[in-house]
Design a protein around this motif. Structure first.
Motif, PDB file in Angstrom:
ATOM      1  N   CYS A  58       0.800  -1.117   0.007  1.00  0.00           N
ATOM      2  CA  CYS A  58      -0.130   0.090  -0.084  1.00  0.00           C
ATOM      3  C   CYS A  58       0.795   1.222   0.038  1.00  0.00           C
ATOM      4  N   CYS A  61       0.032   3.438   3.672  1.00  0.00           N
ATOM      5  CA  CYS A  61       0.104   2.893   5.090  1.00  0.00           C
ATOM      6  C   CYS A  61       1.370   1.851   5.003  1.00  0.00           C
ATOM      7  N   CYS A  72      -6.480  -1.868   0.223  1.00  0.00           N
ATOM      8  CA  CYS A  72      -5.772  -2.093   1.274  1.00  0.00           C
ATOM      9  C   CYS A  72      -6.710  -2.469   2.572  1.00  0.00           C
ATOM     10  N   HIS A  74      -6.142  -2.283   5.586  1.00  0.00           N
ATOM     11  CA  HIS A  74      -5.426  -1.508   6.691  1.00  0.00           C
ATOM     12  C   HIS A  74      -6.536   0.062   6.648  1.00  0.00           C
ATOM     13  N   CYS A  75      -5.815   0.625   5.382  1.00  0.00           N
ATOM     14  CA  CYS A  75      -6.425   1.881   5.309  1.00  0.00           C
ATOM     15  C   CYS A  75      -7.548   2.236   4.355  1.00  0.00           C
TER      16      CYS A  75
HETATM   17 ZN   LIG Z   1      -3.071   0.857   3.137  1.00  0.00          ZN
END
Ligand SMILES: [Zn+2]
Length: 82
Positions: A58, A61, A72, A74-75
């Motif tokens: 990514c 992040c 992604c 995560h983000c």
């Molecule tokens: Zn990310």
């Protein structure tokens, strides 16, 4: 379920040790039994290596994401331009 690559490395080492032991004893059945067990272990190690190499990073992040992921995990940033 994810099998760690150490499992395949240990299996490969064990099968090679058993093959060498078979060569040492001279038992042809033992030799033949362990002559080809390295093939699936090497195949799984190649698959593991290719999977690790195909991971997406990514840009936002710097989390490693699955090769087939579009976003992604995560983000939520979009990974692939389409
Ligand atoms: Zn990310």
């Amino acid at each position: 379920m994810v099998v760690p690559s150490a499992f395949w490395w240990l299996s490969l080492g064990g099968s090679l040790l058993l093959f060498v032991y078979g060569l040492h004893t001279g038992d042809y059945v033992f030799i033949f039994a362990y002559a080809f067990t390295w093939i699936p272990y090497m195949r799984n190690l190649v698959i593991h290596h290719r999977h690790q190499a195909a991971q997406q990073l990514c840009a936002s992040c710097e989390t490693t994401c699955l090769p087939t992921a579009f976003f992604c995990h995560h983000c939520g940033l979009k990974l692939r331009p389409e």
